[in-house]
Design an enzyme around this catalytic site. Structure first.
Site, PDB file in Angstrom:
ATOM      1  N   HIS A   1       0.885  -1.208   0.141  1.00  0.00           N
ATOM      2  CA  HIS A   1       0.007   0.028   0.022  1.00  0.00           C
ATOM      3  C   HIS A   1       0.910   1.339  -0.023  1.00  0.00           C
ATOM      4  O   HIS A   1       1.159   1.693   1.071  1.00  0.00           O
ATOM      5  CB  HIS A   1      -1.153   0.066   1.144  1.00  0.00           C
ATOM      6  CG  HIS A   1      -1.938  -1.227   1.187  1.00  0.00           C
ATOM      7  ND1 HIS A   1      -1.291  -2.593   1.855  1.00  0.00           N
ATOM      8  CD2 HIS A   1      -3.146  -1.391   0.940  1.00  0.00           C
ATOM      9  CE1 HIS A   1      -2.519  -3.216   1.541  1.00  0.00           C
ATOM     10  NE2 HIS A   1      -3.492  -2.683   1.320  1.00  0.00           N
TER      11      HIS A   1
ATOM     12  N   HIS B   1      -4.089   2.978  -3.734  1.00  0.00           N
ATOM     13  CA  HIS B   1      -4.112   2.589  -2.353  1.00  0.00           C
ATOM     14  C   HIS B   1      -3.347   1.331  -2.022  1.00  0.00           C
ATOM     15  O   HIS B   1      -2.802   1.116  -1.112  1.00  0.00           O
ATOM     16  CB  HIS B   1      -5.854   2.438  -1.795  1.00  0.00           C
ATOM     17  CG  HIS B   1      -5.972   1.663  -0.659  1.00  0.00           C
ATOM     18  ND1 HIS B   1      -5.780   2.497   0.389  1.00  0.00           N
ATOM     19  CD2 HIS B   1      -6.211   0.484  -0.265  1.00  0.00           C
ATOM     20  CE1 HIS B   1      -6.305   1.541   1.495  1.00  0.00           C
ATOM     21  NE2 HIS B   1      -6.273   0.347   0.982  1.00  0.00           N
TER      22      HIS B   1
ATOM     23  N   GLU C   1     -18.102  -3.917  24.445  1.00  0.00           N
ATOM     24  CA  GLU C   1     -17.117  -5.101  24.764  1.00  0.00           C
ATOM     25  C   GLU C   1     -15.872  -5.266  23.675  1.00  0.00           C
ATOM     26  O   GLU C   1     -14.654  -5.421  24.232  1.00  0.00           O
ATOM     27  CB  GLU C   1     -18.257  -6.425  24.364  1.00  0.00           C
ATOM     28  CG  GLU C   1     -19.105  -6.525  25.277  1.00  0.00           C
ATOM     29  CD  GLU C   1     -20.409  -6.003  24.925  1.00  0.00           C
ATOM     30  OE1 GLU C   1     -21.655  -5.838  25.500  1.00  0.00           O
ATOM     31  OE2 GLU C   1     -20.147  -5.150  23.910  1.00  0.00           O
TER      32      GLU C   1
ATOM     33  N   HIS D   1     -28.610 -15.340  25.000  1.00  0.00           N
ATOM     34  CA  HIS D   1     -27.670 -15.173  25.775  1.00  0.00           C
ATOM     35  C   HIS D   1     -26.887 -16.401  26.237  1.00  0.00           C
ATOM     36  O   HIS D   1     -26.132 -16.217  27.251  1.00  0.00           O
ATOM     37  CB  HIS D   1     -28.125 -14.325  27.069  1.00  0.00           C
ATOM     38  CG  HIS D   1     -28.159 -12.824  26.877  1.00  0.00           C
ATOM     39  ND1 HIS D   1     -29.238 -12.634  26.020  1.00  0.00           N
ATOM     40  CD2 HIS D   1     -27.833 -11.860  27.768  1.00  0.00           C
ATOM     41  CE1 HIS D   1     -29.114 -11.164  26.131  1.00  0.00           C
ATOM     42  NE2 HIS D   1     -28.443 -10.812  27.012  1.00  0.00           N
TER      43      HIS D   1
END
Length: 659
Positions: free
Chosen positions: A27, A261, A411, A473
């Site tokens: 890159h 890129h 999280e 859950h």
């Protein structure tokens, strides 16, 4: 901008073009576009010593847009790190120190492994937080032994990733004013102009987070960048510097387009670029005056020498604190740690408590914390459920020092911030959520394992045993999937003793992360002799043996109770079984063949029991596996265990069929 600065920037451009061209992969656009930004930071502000990359009070530099790795490799080479030109020529080749993305522990001067976008800036938040907390803990009037900045280069991709929102929001709340991020605002990503899918007002976003925002900086003017950094250092907030750039700057035909890129420019365009920027040197050739301009060895040595003098004065006045600081930054444990663990294991045996292992985990934290001032706990808004706090912990609040972080419902951010704290040094971070939400955190867990760092991930509510909350859950596949991460030690203990050993093992493990898995429901205490307690550290051991055993029952966590009940049921029929507890298959698999064969002898059918997917267990040569290969249901835990056949009666029936 001076001609000297232009040459310094063009050296980065040339090395990026040449290395990517030689590798036929990479890159080049970002290094070419951020070259002057690098000059403004590394040439004017960055405090580092190339001859000692691990100097404790160095500034931390994070290349969050890690695909532009040749920018960092060029900087490390030019400023004097142990990264010779041959390594740049070996860019992206096997066993080189210049991998496609920067890798921690491989290349001197690389502070964290980056490439998965958004995680670099999040690691940097952890580093800046560690710096702030250590400064609050150790600095004394006139003796600031912890006093450095964390700098980040990042692009649009990092800002699009959700984890950057999680981390930068928290950074603003905690006022991490020594965190300075420089945004490569070039408006281009792989698919083209980002305005078609990323049109938000990014500066306003960061202002809303509580950051100091410096807008409209010319990213191709090193002086303008350096001036913005100087301004940022005066703020009482983290700073976001908006640097307007053109990707692939210098390339006559490809600059400002997505074409530059992630692909080599090609020989013709490289020649045209050399002509356009006035770089008349051969590939990988850097003039002596440019090397001299970049060389940071003398300045770095002087900076470290000044710090050493300050630390010497600190040590003379505060010898206890100095020794503690050095121990913690070296990642060494206190001399009384093993004694503390052994004393607590004895307490576990005496109390013989039947409690949830999440509570057993909290009890272990409570026992170990006095011996571990480096403990840095936390939870993603579930402290009362995860039980990661302890009686003497203090919450991190703004300018208030603490050793327990309320991460909020973040999280992924929590896990990547923990990685940054571990990378910085001085603290052993642990953070918790429900096991089912380990999915949100997974790539940060993988990065911790890849970097071999001591992050401790705590996951509670580990199975269908959490009951009525239902399948959203109830973790089914999660324990098995965590075990598949190379270099991740996964523990699922069955009682207070195994929980204590799991914690001790995670803390003592310097070369990798651990995932500790705990139950919501109560688990009975199991009595063991001293030899068995020590065997827990091997990950798997014979919990209960029987003369003339006809089968082996293998289990983890809450299902150990089922195995014990099954053995009692079968013994009434004259069928003897060996029970093997496997709290950490990851650790057990590392043991010698002789030991593993002694625990799982040949010739006896093996039946595994775990309230999760069954596929993982077949590798142990099982004749049968009792588990859950569907999603759970919403019902009380006891009802669910019967529904899914996780009962002593069901397992006993399987044993009869296998012997």
């Amino acid at each position: 901008m001076s001609s000297k600065q232009k040459n310094m920037a063009n050296a980065i451009r040339a090395l990026a073009m040449d290395a990517v061209q030689q590798a036929n992969s990479g890159h080049p656009g970002m290094p070419m576009g951020m070259a002057e930004i690098a000059v403004g930071l590394w040439g004017e502000h960055l405090k580092h010593n190339p001859q000692n990359p691990l100097w404790m009070d160095r500034d931390r530099f994070v290349l969050s847009n890690g695909h532009g790795s040749m920018l960092l490799y060029a900087l490390l080479h030019l400023t004097g790190y142990d990264l010779p030109m041959q390594e740049l020529k070996n860019f992206r080749q096997l066993h080189s120190k210049t991998a496609g993305h920067p890798e921690y522990g491989i290349t001197p001067g690389v502070e964290t492994t980056t490439g998965p976008l958004g995680q670099g800036i999040t690691n940097a938040v952890g580093m800046a937080l560690a710096e702030k907390l250590l400064a609050q803990e150790f600095n004394k009037p006139g003796l600031d032994i912890v006093d450095h900045h964390t700098y980040v280069f990042l692009g649009d991709g990092c800002l699009m990733e959700g984890v950057s929102h999680e981390a930068c929001s928290l950074a603003g709340t905690l006022k991490l004013n020594k965190l300075i991020a420089l945004w490569d605002d070039n408006g281009i990503s792989i698919d083209g102009k980002v305005v078609n899918w990323f049109a938000e007002d990014t500066p306003k976003r960061f202002e809303a987070y509580g950051w100091n925002v410096i807008r409209n900086v010319n990213g191709h003017d090193a002086d303008a960048v350096a001036k913005a950094i100087a301004q940022a250092k005066k703020s009482d907030k983290p700073t976001f510097i908006c640097c307007k750039t053109s990707i692939g700057q210098g390339s006559p035909n490809l600059a400002g387009t997505d074409k530059v890129h992630g692909a080599p420019l090609g020989a013709a365009e490289i020649a045209a670029t050399r002509a356009a920027i006035g770089w008349e040197h051969a590939p990988f050739e850097i003039p002596a005056d440019v090397y001299a301009a970049w060389d940071a060895k003398v300045a770095g040595a002087n900076s470290e020498s000044d710090w050493n003098s300050k630390f010497g004065a600190y040590r003379a006045k505060y010898p206890k604190e100095a020794a503690e600081f050095e121990r913690r930054m070296a990642g060494e444990l206190p001399g009384n740690f093993d004694q503390t663990v052994d004393a607590y294991l004895a307490t576990c045996a005496t109390k013989a408590e039947t409690i949830a292992t999440r509570k057993a985990s909290q009890n272990a934290i409570e026992a170990l914390a006095p011996a571990l001032p480096e403990f840095m706990g936390g939870s993603a808004d579930l402290t009362g459920s995860n039980l990661t706090n302890w009686s003497t912990c203090k919450a991190v609040r703004g300018d208030q020092w603490g050793n327990h972080i309320n991460y909020g419902v973040r999280e992924f951010g929590m896990s990547a911030i923990m990685n940054g704290i571990a990378l910085h040094g001085g603290y052993i971070p642990f953070g918790a959520t429900f096991l089912t939400f380990s999915d949100y955190s997974r790539n940060a867990l993988r990065m911790a394992a890849l970097m071999k760092i001591r992050s401790i991930f705590v996951f509670t509510h580990d199975s269908i045993g959490l009951g009525e909350d239902g399948p959203t859950h109830q973790s089914v596949e999660h324990v098995a999937s965590l075990r598949l991460i190379p270099n991740m030690d996964v523990w699922r203990p069955c009682d207070t003793t195994e929980s204590a050993v799991a914690w001790a093992s995670a803390v003592k493990r310097k070369n990798g992360p651990s995932s500790l898995i705990f139950s919501r429901q109560n688990c009975p205490f199991v009595k063991r002799d001293a030899k068995q307690v020590q065997a827990i550290y091997k990950g798997g051991y014979v919990m209960r043996d029987a003369k003339n055993a006809q089968a082996v029952l293998m289990a983890t966590g809450s299902e150990i109770a089922i195995a014990l009940e099954t053995a009692d049921l079968l013994s009434k029929e004259g069928i003897a079984v060996r029970i093997v507890s496997m709290p950490s298959t990851s650790v057990f698999d590392k043991q010698t063949k002789a030991y593993k064969d002694s625990v799982l002898p040949a010739g006896l059918p093996r039946i595994a029991i775990e309230a999760g997917v069954t596929d993982y267990w077949w590798k142990y040569g099982c004749a049968a596996v009792h588990g859950v290969d569907t999603f759970g249901e919403s019902a009380p835990a006891g009802v669910l265990y019967k529904h899914f056949g996780l009962t002593a009666e069901s397992v006993a029936k399987t044993v009869r069929q296998c012997i």
